[in-house]
Design a protein around this motif. Structure first.
Motif, mmCIF file in Angstrom:
data_model
loop_
_atom_site.group_PDB
_atom_site.id
_atom_site.type_symbol
_atom_site.label_atom_id
_atom_site.label_comp_id
_atom_site.label_asym_id
_atom_site.label_seq_id
_atom_site.Cartn_x
_atom_site.Cartn_y
_atom_site.Cartn_z
ATOM 1 N N ALA A 109 1.027 -1.035 0.475
ATOM 2 C CA ALA A 109 -0.229 0.310 -0.053
ATOM 3 C C ALA A 109 1.077 1.048 -0.153
ATOM 4 C CB ALA A 109 -0.449 0.504 1.217
ATOM 5 N N ILE A 110 2.585 0.960 0.350
ATOM 6 C CA ILE A 110 2.769 2.667 -0.267
ATOM 7 C C ILE A 110 2.850 2.960 -1.400
ATOM 8 C CG2 ILE A 110 5.795 2.951 0.153
ATOM 9 C CD1 ILE A 110 5.769 1.000 2.393
ATOM 10 N N ALA A 111 3.030 4.162 -1.561
ATOM 11 C CA ALA A 111 2.848 4.847 -2.588
ATOM 12 C C ALA A 111 3.582 4.830 -3.745
ATOM 13 C CB ALA A 111 3.085 6.404 -2.913
ATOM 14 N N PRO A 112 3.768 3.990 -4.439
ATOM 15 C CA PRO A 112 5.058 3.526 -6.066
ATOM 16 C C PRO A 112 5.325 4.820 -6.140
ATOM 17 C CG PRO A 112 3.019 2.901 -6.564
ATOM 18 C CD PRO A 112 3.031 3.777 -5.164
ATOM 19 N N VAL A 113 5.246 5.878 -5.898
ATOM 20 C CA VAL A 113 6.332 6.954 -6.167
ATOM 21 C C VAL A 113 6.740 7.278 -5.144
ATOM 22 C CG1 VAL A 113 4.791 8.817 -5.828
ATOM 23 C CG2 VAL A 113 6.311 9.698 -6.803
ATOM 24 N N VAL A 114 6.935 6.531 -3.933
ATOM 25 C CA VAL A 114 7.318 7.214 -3.183
ATOM 26 C C VAL A 114 8.810 5.826 -3.231
ATOM 27 C CG1 VAL A 114 8.424 6.651 -0.747
ATOM 28 C CG2 VAL A 114 6.018 8.040 -1.322
ATOM 29 N N VAL A 115 8.618 4.439 -3.164
ATOM 30 C CA VAL A 115 9.595 3.530 -3.462
ATOM 31 C C VAL A 115 10.219 4.035 -4.826
ATOM 32 C CG1 VAL A 115 9.220 1.067 -4.050
ATOM 33 C CG2 VAL A 115 7.794 1.773 -2.608
ATOM 34 N N HIS A 116 10.092 3.769 -6.092
ATOM 35 C CA HIS A 116 10.709 4.117 -6.809
ATOM 36 C C HIS A 116 12.083 5.545 -6.590
ATOM 37 C CE1 HIS A 116 7.917 3.286 -9.674
ATOM 38 N NE2 HIS A 116 8.131 2.384 -9.373
ATOM 39 N N ALA A 117 11.101 6.822 -5.839
ATOM 40 C CA ALA A 117 11.830 8.262 -5.446
ATOM 41 C C ALA A 117 13.358 7.178 -4.629
ATOM 42 C CB ALA A 117 11.046 9.316 -5.458
ATOM 43 N N MET A 118 13.003 6.143 -3.218
ATOM 44 C CA MET A 118 13.855 5.722 -2.535
ATOM 45 C C MET A 118 14.824 5.484 -3.436
ATOM 46 S SD MET A 118 13.132 2.385 -0.033
ATOM 47 C CE MET A 118 13.096 1.203 -1.069
ATOM 48 N N LEU A 119 14.557 4.566 -4.525
ATOM 49 C CA LEU A 119 15.671 3.848 -4.856
ATOM 50 C C LEU A 119 16.520 4.680 -5.890
ATOM 51 C CD1 LEU A 119 13.252 0.844 -6.333
ATOM 52 C CD2 LEU A 119 15.100 0.635 -4.234
ATOM 53 N N ALA A 120 15.547 5.500 -6.309
ATOM 54 C CA ALA A 120 16.734 6.779 -6.996
ATOM 55 C C ALA A 120 17.898 7.013 -5.937
ATOM 56 C CB ALA A 120 15.593 7.261 -7.804
ATOM 57 N N GLY A 121 16.888 7.870 -5.100
ATOM 58 C CA GLY A 121 17.756 8.021 -4.069
ATOM 59 C C GLY A 121 19.058 6.994 -3.367
ATOM 60 N N ILE A 122 18.283 6.258 -2.899
ATOM 61 C CA ILE A 122 19.491 5.434 -3.334
ATOM 62 C C ILE A 122 20.967 5.391 -3.806
ATOM 63 C CG2 ILE A 122 19.878 2.802 -2.629
ATOM 64 C CD1 ILE A 122 17.542 2.695 -0.505
ATOM 65 N N GLY A 123 20.410 4.533 -5.239
ATOM 66 C CA GLY A 123 21.389 5.240 -6.106
ATOM 67 C C GLY A 123 22.270 5.845 -6.442
ATOM 68 N N ILE A 124 21.384 7.409 -5.830
ATOM 69 C CA ILE A 124 22.317 8.504 -6.080
ATOM 70 C C ILE A 124 22.945 8.674 -4.927
ATOM 71 C CG2 ILE A 124 22.229 11.333 -5.793
ATOM 72 C CD1 ILE A 124 19.311 10.831 -7.487
ATOM 73 N N THR A 125 22.636 8.339 -3.667
ATOM 74 C CA THR A 125 23.721 7.715 -2.525
ATOM 75 C C THR A 125 25.004 6.801 -2.944
ATOM 76 O OG1 THR A 125 21.890 8.409 -1.125
ATOM 77 C CG2 THR A 125 24.152 7.591 -0.227
ATOM 78 N N ILE A 126 24.781 5.477 -3.549
ATOM 79 C CA ILE A 126 26.192 5.119 -3.793
ATOM 80 C C ILE A 126 27.017 5.187 -4.624
ATOM 81 C CG2 ILE A 126 26.039 2.665 -5.236
ATOM 82 C CD1 ILE A 126 23.265 1.318 -3.769
ATOM 83 N N ALA A 127 26.274 5.614 -5.792
ATOM 84 C CA ALA A 127 27.126 6.784 -6.708
ATOM 85 C C ALA A 127 27.959 7.433 -6.379
ATOM 86 C CB ALA A 127 26.191 6.820 -7.845
#
Length: 737
Positions: free
Chosen positions: A121-139
């Protein structure tokens, strides 16, 4: 006599065939993809290198044995890198393992309580943004490693220190990492069978090979002993239990959401059995408990490995299990090979993985759905605050946006072009929050004007009702006129009967019949009021075109039964049917029914209709009375005598009666169909009808409406057939002339 060799293969044989032909080759491909990723994620998390291998083995074996997703592959994931790094930095590695065990226990409890789907039930846009934020942090982290330096504890520090790192560039490390990045980005363009090899594995092998021949001092991975030497029990924290509990809950929630979303995505990639989400969550929890106890990283379902598994042709969970075994064998037998891998090669791999977590498709979707602000704010918060705070901020913002969309209302007041009337349109959820907008628009309506208020609302509270009602009363007191049309599912009158509730959408017929089913007092006047509120303005333009005359295409003769609604079963509207009704849909010969004579003459000679239709129906009381020889009073008895010819023909075995019996209809319905056929014969011999058939080709047709199934069938002189073509209306049927 058949032999064992002639019999089809047993279940064990089929399983072994599937294992050898599909799952075994797929497991090798997944192993080759998972190995470098597991090492890179361990490096990015600041954990011991062996912790990534332990987690990969546990994810493959434990989840492979216990999981509820047939093709999902689990192991250490990039999505947990940031939070694991923060946990290790705050508590130390051994305590981080304890937190992993606690997170696994929470996941098991989640699965046993059967709330797994709630995580979706978590908003998909938040999940997508979470993954993007993780990706930027890793990079950002791995850019420093690629340049030959060390990553810092926060994204802001990594960003600020980047220019200085560029000035102190280690060319040998940078070269190796750049080669890996180029191979990763271009591998999809490699022609032929070579592309079947996993790109990450090829990149790491080539990068490692180059590091052995290129001059320089390349920093490499360090493994202290074998994989078994790295196994160790976690340390129970001595204090700070609140922070420990928060960290465990964070890892449990993120790992659960990522695993479940990955399982959903994998289910869309194949046609086999679907995921049992609760079972999968229990398996993920068991894997995290095991991984934490052995000194491994947290485990979650990984979409990259899972997609590779599906594309490689896996059929069962055996593929995931075997991939874990291959990693175990490699980690024990080929430790020296692992120690030759340069850190910059893994950094290049992780930079590409991190960048790929930022998907343009997700950004375009967020923009298209109006969620771009939520996406951007969540990404920034995840990168510059921390993962948990970023996700919470994103969820709060997404909920606020949802609330705003749900409770908002659209109000407009405009003059109707070409008239002196005004249209006020109110659409959406009408609450006290809409009062400023409502009063501003209503103030635009000039005094003394005629106003049509169109209400398309699904919710209206007492405050909004009072505002509209008071304005209407004031407007009429100043000489104006207000007419309400209610199209929404929340009637204004309901605001006076109790607490406001959201309206329930109704079907067209249910909505049309509601005043008669639920109305109080006179049902006709109640229905008229509902017609004025809801439907009058819709049909008014069409009726205005008919004010000077009618031009129906058909004369429709049917029974007076209240269950027959001619316009409903023929999908026609006002002005289409010239309808005549009597008990039993009877046509009397020799001009004995002056009402019918007048209707036939007017319809065929004045209105020039093209069709004459007789429609009978099932469960007809008139036909039952004729069949039973029962009369209910002299008037009805005298009238039903005219159905005697139909009864006689049915008793003598009319072909329509035989067809009806073969279709499973009872005696009274058979008689009703024969009665239609007899009325058709009478009509075709009628002078006015016969003349219209000869001169203008007028069609004479018979229909039968089966009330229970809502089917309309065609009745001819010889039988019946169901009208099934959806492109043909009930009147556009072939007729016997």
């Amino acid at each position: 006599m058949s032999t064992d060799t002639d019999s089809p293969p047993g279940r064990a044989d089929r399983w072994s065939t599937t294992l050898l032909r599909h799952d075994l080759p797929a497991s090798i491909v997944v192993f080759l993809v998972a190995l470098p990723l597991s090492l890179g994620i361990a490096v990015a998390s600041g954990a011991p290198i062996a912790a990534g291998l332990i987690a990969a083995v546990v994810g493959g074996v434990v989840v492979g044995l216990l999981g509820g997703s047939p093709l999902q592959v689990s192991g250490p994931a990039a999505g947990l890198t940031v939070v694991v790094a923060e946990t290790i930095n705050q508590f130390g590695w051994k305590t981080a393992c304890f937190i992993t065990v606690a997170a696994g226990i929470l996941q098991i409890l989640f699965g046993l309580s059967r709330i797994a789907r709630a995580a979706l039930a978590i908003a998909p846009v938040v999940v997508h943004a979470m993954l993007a934020g993780i990706g930027i942090t890793i990079a950002l982290q791995q850019l420093h490693v690629l340049l030959g330096g060390a990553s810092h504890s926060s994204a802001w520090e990594n960003l600020v220190e980047l220019p200085g790192e560029l000035l102190e560039l280690h060319s040998d490390d940078f070269f190796i990492g750049a080669v890996v990045i180029v191979i990763m980005l271009t591998w999809k363009y490699v022609p032929g069978r070579l592309r079947a090899l996993p790109g990450p594995l090829v990149a790491i092998v080539i990068g490692t090979g180059l590091s052995l021949i290129v001059p320089g001092n390349v920093e490499r991975i360090v493994l202290s002993g074998s994989l078994f030497d790295a196994i160790g029990l976690p340390r129970i924290p001595s204090g700070g239990w609140g922070a420990v509990a928060l960290a465990a809950l964070t890892i449990a929630l993120i790992a659960s959401v990522e695993s479940l979303l990955s399982a959903v995505a994998v289910d869309k990639m194949h046609t086999g059995p679907r995921t049992n989400f609760d079972k999968e969550l229990v398996a993920q929890g068991a894997a995290n408990v095991t991984s934490g106890l052995l000194g491994g990283l947290p485990v979650t379902g990984v979409i990259v490995r899972s997609a590779t598994n599906v594309q490689a042709g896996a059929r069962t969970k055996a593929s995931a299990l075997l991939h874990g075994i291959w990693i175990l064998v490699f980690s024990v037998a080929l430790v020296a090979v692992v120690q030759q891998i340069p850190k910059s090669a893994l950094a290049g791999l992780l930079i590409v993985v991190g960048v790929q977590l930022v998907k343009l498709a997700h950004i375009r979707l967020a923009r298209r759905t109006g969620d771009l602000l939520v996406y951007v704010v969540t990404v920034v918060a995840v990168v510059f605050l921390n993962l948990l705070e970023g996700v919470l901020i994103g969820l709060v913002l997404a909920f606020a946006l949802l609330l705003w969309r749900v409770v908002r209302v659209t109000v407009s007041a405009d003059p109707i072009v070409g008239t002196d009337r005004w249209m006020v349109s109110i659409e959406g959820t009408c609450t006290f929050l809409a009062l400023p907008k409502l009063s501003a628009q209503l103030a635009k309506v000039p005094a003394g004007s005629t106003v049509l208020v169109e209400m398309s609302v699904d919710f209206i509270d007492h405050a909004a009702y009072e505002a509209i009602h008071d304005w209407a009363a004031q407007h009429e007191n100043t000489g104006g006129r207000v007419e309400f049309v209610e199209l929404g599912s929340a009637p204004m009158a309901d605001a006076l009967t109790g607490p406001p509730v959201r309206g329930r959408s109704r079907g067209l017929l249910d909505e049309a019949l509601r005043p008669w089913r639920e109305g109080e007092g006179n049902p006709i006047t109640t229905g008229v009021r509902a017609f004025h509120r809801r439907n009058a303005h819709v049909v008014r333009p069409h009726l205005d075109e008919l004010r000077d005359g009618q031009n129906p295409h058909s004369l429709f003769l049917t029974c007076a039964d209240s269950r027959i609604v001619p316009n409903l079963i023929t999908n026609t509207g006002p002005g289409d049917l010239f309808t005549v009704r009597n008990v039993g849909n009877l046509v009397l010969s020799n001009g004995r029914d002056t009402s019918m004579e007048a209707a036939l003459s007017f319809a065929l000679m004045e209105l020039k209709v093209d069709h004459v239709v007789v429609c009978g129906h099932s469960s007809c009381g008139a036909m039952k009375a004729v069949l039973d020889g029962v009369t209910a009073g002299p008037g009805l008895g005298n009238w039903l005598v005219n159905a005697a010819p139909a009864l006689d023909r049915w008793q003598r075995g009319h072909s329509v009666g035989h067809a009806a019996a073969a279709a499973g209809f009872g005696a009274s319905d058979q008689l009703a169909m024969v009665n239609v056929a007899i009325q058709l014969e009478t009509l075709r011999t009628h002078p006015v009808v016969r003349d219209a058939m000869l001169r203008r080709g007028v069609a004479v047709s018979g229909l039968f409406f089966d009330i229970g199934s809502a089917r309309v069938m065609q009745v001819t002189a010889n039988g019946l057939s169901e009208i099934t073509d959806p492109d043909l209306s009930a009147l556009a049927i072939s007729s016997v002339h």
